[in-house]
Design an enzyme around this catalytic site. Structure first.
Site, PDB file in Angstrom:
ATOM      1  N   HIS A 146      -7.530   9.372   9.617  1.00 16.06           N
ATOM      2  CA  HIS A 146      -7.002   8.777  10.834  1.00 16.06           C
ATOM      3  C   HIS A 146      -8.103   8.079  11.632  1.00 16.06           C
ATOM      4  O   HIS A 146      -7.855   7.107  12.332  1.00 16.06           O
ATOM      5  CB  HIS A 146      -6.318   9.853  11.687  1.00 16.06           C
ATOM      6  CG  HIS A 146      -4.947  10.154  11.198  1.00 16.06           C
ATOM      7  ND1 HIS A 146      -4.417  11.414  11.161  1.00 16.06           N
ATOM      8  CD2 HIS A 146      -3.993   9.337  10.726  1.00 16.06           C
ATOM      9  CE1 HIS A 146      -3.191  11.350  10.675  1.00 16.06           C
ATOM     10  NE2 HIS A 146      -2.917  10.108  10.406  1.00 16.06           N
ATOM     11  N   ARG A 177      10.297  -0.292   2.177  1.00 17.77           N
ATOM     12  CA  ARG A 177      10.310   0.725   1.109  1.00 17.77           C
ATOM     13  C   ARG A 177      10.951   1.997   1.661  1.00 17.77           C
ATOM     14  O   ARG A 177      10.264   2.826   2.253  1.00 17.77           O
ATOM     15  CB  ARG A 177       8.888   1.003   0.631  1.00 17.77           C
ATOM     16  CG  ARG A 177       8.245  -0.152  -0.138  1.00 17.77           C
ATOM     17  CD  ARG A 177       6.839   0.244  -0.594  1.00 17.77           C
ATOM     18  NE  ARG A 177       6.349  -0.600  -1.677  1.00 17.77           N
ATOM     19  CZ  ARG A 177       5.518  -1.623  -1.519  1.00 17.77           C
ATOM     20  NH1 ARG A 177       5.097  -1.965  -0.331  1.00 17.77           N
ATOM     21  NH2 ARG A 177       5.099  -2.314  -2.574  1.00 17.77           N
ATOM     22  N   ARG A 210      15.185  -1.781   0.718  1.00 20.31           N
ATOM     23  CA  ARG A 210      15.321  -1.424  -0.690  1.00 20.31           C
ATOM     24  C   ARG A 210      15.873  -0.014  -0.787  1.00 20.31           C
ATOM     25  O   ARG A 210      15.430   0.882  -0.063  1.00 20.31           O
ATOM     26  CB  ARG A 210      13.950  -1.497  -1.365  1.00 20.31           C
ATOM     27  CG  ARG A 210      13.986  -1.018  -2.799  1.00 20.31           C
ATOM     28  CD  ARG A 210      12.688  -1.279  -3.498  1.00 20.31           C
ATOM     29  NE  ARG A 210      11.661  -0.333  -3.106  1.00 20.31           N
ATOM     30  CZ  ARG A 210      10.403  -0.403  -3.540  1.00 20.31           C
ATOM     31  NH1 ARG A 210      10.034  -1.383  -4.336  1.00 20.31           N
ATOM     32  NH2 ARG A 210       9.515   0.478  -3.177  1.00 20.31           N
ATOM     33  N   GLU A 257      11.591  -6.593 -11.566  1.00 16.19           N
ATOM     34  CA  GLU A 257      10.286  -5.944 -11.787  1.00 16.19           C
ATOM     35  C   GLU A 257      10.180  -5.336 -13.175  1.00 16.19           C
ATOM     36  O   GLU A 257       9.268  -4.575 -13.449  1.00 16.19           O
ATOM     37  CB  GLU A 257       9.980  -4.923 -10.685  1.00 16.19           C
ATOM     38  CG  GLU A 257      11.063  -3.937 -10.372  1.00 16.19           C
ATOM     39  CD  GLU A 257      10.730  -3.013  -9.197  1.00 16.19           C
ATOM     40  OE1 GLU A 257       9.584  -3.011  -8.719  1.00 16.19           O
ATOM     41  OE2 GLU A 257      11.635  -2.271  -8.776  1.00 16.19           O
ATOM     42  N   ASN A 286       4.095  -5.854  -8.916  1.00 16.34           N
ATOM     43  CA  ASN A 286       3.317  -4.647  -9.246  1.00 16.34           C
ATOM     44  C   ASN A 286       3.883  -3.979 -10.500  1.00 16.34           C
ATOM     45  O   ASN A 286       3.150  -3.653 -11.433  1.00 16.34           O
ATOM     46  CB  ASN A 286       3.362  -3.642  -8.095  1.00 16.34           C
ATOM     47  CG  ASN A 286       2.951  -4.262  -6.781  1.00 16.34           C
ATOM     48  OD1 ASN A 286       2.256  -5.265  -6.764  1.00 16.34           O
ATOM     49  ND2 ASN A 286       3.385  -3.671  -5.681  1.00 16.34           N
ATOM     50  N   ASP A 287       5.197  -3.797 -10.500  1.00 16.60           N
ATOM     51  CA  ASP A 287       5.807  -3.176 -11.668  1.00 16.60           C
ATOM     52  C   ASP A 287       5.996  -4.173 -12.808  1.00 16.60           C
ATOM     53  O   ASP A 287       5.912  -3.806 -13.975  1.00 16.60           O
ATOM     54  CB  ASP A 287       7.146  -2.532 -11.297  1.00 16.60           C
ATOM     55  CG  ASP A 287       6.942  -1.151 -10.697  1.00 16.60           C
ATOM     56  OD1 ASP A 287       6.156  -0.376 -11.286  1.00 16.60           O
ATOM     57  OD2 ASP A 287       7.523  -0.863  -9.636  1.00 16.60           O
ATOM     58  N   ARG A 294       0.111   1.402 -13.917  1.00 14.50           N
ATOM     59  CA  ARG A 294      -0.487   0.948 -12.658  1.00 14.50           C
ATOM     60  C   ARG A 294      -1.265   2.038 -11.937  1.00 14.50           C
ATOM     61  O   ARG A 294      -1.990   1.776 -10.983  1.00 14.50           O
ATOM     62  CB  ARG A 294       0.571   0.316 -11.733  1.00 14.50           C
ATOM     63  CG  ARG A 294       1.603   1.268 -11.190  1.00 14.50           C
ATOM     64  CD  ARG A 294       2.759   0.509 -10.524  1.00 14.50           C
ATOM     65  NE  ARG A 294       2.593   0.370  -9.091  1.00 14.50           N
ATOM     66  CZ  ARG A 294       3.558   0.006  -8.252  1.00 14.50           C
ATOM     67  NH1 ARG A 294       4.763  -0.277  -8.711  1.00 14.50           N
ATOM     68  NH2 ARG A 294       3.357  -0.080  -6.975  1.00 14.50           N
ATOM     69  N   CYS A 339       7.630 -10.029  -3.709  1.00 22.91           N
ATOM     70  CA  CYS A 339       7.222  -9.021  -2.728  1.00 22.91           C
ATOM     71  C   CYS A 339       6.152  -8.070  -3.268  1.00 22.91           C
ATOM     72  O   CYS A 339       5.742  -7.145  -2.588  1.00 22.91           O
ATOM     73  CB  CYS A 339       8.428  -8.238  -2.220  1.00 22.91           C
ATOM     74  SG  CYS A 339       9.200  -7.220  -3.482  1.00 22.91           S
TER      75      CYS A 339
HETATM   76  C1  PEP Z   1       6.587  -3.952  -7.019  1.00 22.01           C
HETATM   77  O1  PEP Z   1       6.764  -3.231  -8.000  1.00 22.01           O
HETATM   78  O2  PEP Z   1       5.981  -5.030  -7.061  1.00 22.01           O
HETATM   79  C2  PEP Z   1       7.090  -3.538  -5.695  1.00 22.01           C
HETATM   80  C3  PEP Z   1       7.058  -4.352  -4.658  1.00 22.01           C
HETATM   81  O3  PEP Z   1       7.558  -2.267  -5.575  1.00 22.01           O
HETATM   82  P1  PEP Z   1       6.601  -0.973  -5.467  1.00 22.01           P
HETATM   83  O4  PEP Z   1       5.193  -1.453  -5.337  1.00 22.01           O
HETATM   84  O5  PEP Z   1       7.088  -0.214  -4.293  1.00 22.01           O
HETATM   85  O6  PEP Z   1       6.882  -0.293  -6.767  1.00 22.01           O
HETATM   86 MG    MG Z   2       8.184  -1.593  -7.883  1.00 18.53          MG
END
Ligand code: PEP
Ligand code: MG
Length: 522
Positions: free
Chosen positions: A171, A278, A314, A413, A436-437, A447, A484
């Site tokens: 923090h 999220r 989401r 994704e 990301n996924d 990841r 995103c």
């Molecule tokens: C992604 O997978 O790019 C995404 C935005 O979802 P998260 O990172 O929450 O899995």
């Molecule tokens: Mg994701």
């Protein structure tokens, strides 16, 4: 200024006669500390913001935490020790337990336990951590800073600080970031007090501390400082301007957030809405399922606070790296390929229905869209839509208001979703590409695995082709498409994404203005 604290020894372990008196001394000290914390919270709320003030909420919870309090009172009762001794002893035990945890966030909580323990000890007459009194402007070098110390620092005198322990997740670091105090934490190197007065430079961006820098370094850093100041001022000028390329292509810039506390970021960085909320964070870090009412209160706050801007919420993305005990999920050999997100929601429709019902109810109070994560097939989308329709029917039967036009979108994704994006586009109102996924599943790179970091490259042509295909298919079907994942904020890709025709980029809040500047120059 190198600040060395006096060694913190345990208060003397003398047997006390009157156990009852020690118990009530402890209770009184606890009340005083609670009152002090409330004052600190009000100060934080006024001076910095809700998010930071919440730290003192956590501290109030800790001071009254059952395990902590019972640990102290039991020790007083069973060993006839003073309140001060019991507080110091149990406080240290708790702090060490936190420090040993695997989770970096939990490790950061160790400093919080020490903080409240010290506050109790000060009230109990043990003069420890008597506050840092600065007489001139300095860079402070100190073993560690507690959140309350950080908040109480004389901001006009602290040019920056360096701590020997502590993590970027603590923090203290969060406070420093929000207060805009340059800081380097967790250097692991102790400086002798004699070094006080030495000229120093700290670079919070790179995590570097220069002691006694030569003239050339000084000059270089001053130039860097001037450059940054100019850049920041320039970025502020981006507020209120449209995000549009030289050729007139408009891009919608939104933010990714996970908690209502982060909603003010939309205004602060002049974003056009929330591109990804999220929602699973409401489910994490608690012991039981949230009720429909609890969910509704949160979603309603999101809807109502955005003043006409849209929030894409989401649905639950639990599973894989986000495990929650009360879901009682089976152990899996490959969690990333396992029961997560939409799969879990379709298998446990009661959980899903409750979330959808809360979302729909909130949609009567502002602009909300619903987005489904981890889609791989048409069937999943159709099943989810059938459940959504059922929930809408029930609400109509109960005469409860909701937005009948509420949009439904999906995340792209998985490679499967990207490849059949032509078919999926016919079923939904929008797409949002989760890079990301998408990187993880396209390149077969976990990841979570730091060793494979370099392989997880969003620039890989396989990933870029899937993104382009998705955008083309969305547009053929007349729906909009955003990105995103973290890559949305990667400035080395902005030109490509814009050329592919992406409609929206949703990014970490402090990247919005940087992207606006870049896009306006394209
Ligand atoms: C992604 O997978 O790019 C995404 C935005 O979802 P998260 O990172 O929450 O899995
Ligand atoms: Mg994701």
């Amino acid at each position: 200024m190198v600040y060395e604290r006096d060694a913190e020894e345990l208060p003397a372990n003398k047997k006390v006669e009157n156990v009852q008196a020690e118990l009530s001394r402890f209770v009184q000290a606890q009340q005083t500390v609670l009152q002090n914390l409330q004052k600190l919270q009000a100060k934080a709320l006024q001076e910095i913001g809700e998010e930071e003030a919440a730290i003192f909420d956590v501290h109030q919870l800790m001071v009254t935490d059952l395990d902590y309090v019972e640990g102290i009172t039991n020790l007083i009762k069973t060993s006839n020790v003073s309140a001060a001794y019991a507080v110091a002893k149990i406080g240290e035990q708790f702090a060490q337990q936190f420090a040993k945890m695997d989770d970096e966030y939990m490790q950061g909580r160790s400093a919080d336990v020490r903080d409240i323990t010290n506050q109790l000890l000060v009230v109990l007459g043990e003069h420890r951590r008597n506050g840092l009194h600065l007489t001139k402007s300095v860079i402070l070098v100190v073993d560690d800073l507690s959140p309350s110390e950080t908040l109480c620092l004389d901001k006009s005198k602290v040019l920056g600080f360096v701590t020997i322990s502590g993590s970027t997740n603590s923090h203290t670091a969060i406070l420093a970031r929000t207060l805009g105090i340059p800081a380097v934490v967790g250097t692991g190197r102790v400086l002798p007090e004699e070094q006080s007065g030495t000229l120093a430079i700290i670079d919070g961006n790179k995590g570097l501390v220069y002691l006694d820098p030569d003239l050339a370094t000084q000059q270089q850093v001053v130039e860097q400082q001037e450059e940054e100041a100019k850049n920041k001022e320039y970025l502020t000028q981006m507020k209120g301007l449209p995000t549009i390329t030289q050729a007139g292509q408009k891009i919608k810039l939104c933010v990714n957030i996970g908690q209502v506390e982060e909603l003010p970021m939309v205004e602060r960085y002049d974003a056009e809405g929330v591109g990804l909320f999220r929602s699973e964070f409401i489910y994490l870090g608690r012991k039981y399922f949230p009720s429909e009412e609890e969910l509704f209160v949160v979603y309603k706050q999101v809807a109502a606070s955005l003043k006409g801007k849209k929030a894409i919420i989401r649905t639950l993305d639990i599973g894989a790296d986000k495990k929650v005990a009360y879901f009682n999920l089976p152990a899996e050999e490959n969690p990333a390929l396992g029961l997560r997100a939409i799969r879990l929601c379709l298998m446990r429709p009661r959980i899903f229905e409750m979330q959808l019902r809360a979302l729909l109810r909130a949609s009567a109070y502002g602009k909300i869209s619903i987005m489904l994560p981890m889609i791989i097939s048409l069937a999943e989308v159709q099943q989810a839509k059938a459940i959504l329709e059922r929930v809408k029917e029930n609400l109509r039967a109960d005469k409860i208001k909701f937005d009948p036009e509420i949009e439904l979108g999906i995340m792209i994704e998985t490679p499967a979703a990207a490849v059949i994006s032509d078919l999926l586009a016919a079923e939904v109102d929008f797409f949002s590409i989760g890079t990301n996924d998408l990187v993880q599943y396209t390149l077969a790179v976990d990841r979570q695995n730091a060793v494979l970091n370099e392989l997880a490259d969003v620039h890989h042509p396989a990933v870029l082709r899937l993104i382009e295909l998705t955008i083309q298919n969305a547009h053929k079907q007349g729906i909009w498409v955003g990105i995103c994942g973290e890559a949305a904020a990667d400035t080395s890709l902005t030109a490509q994404f814009v050329a592919m025709g992406v409609d929206e980029l949703s990014v970490v809040p402090n990247q919005v203005l940087t992207l606006r500047k870049l896009i306006r120059e394209l």
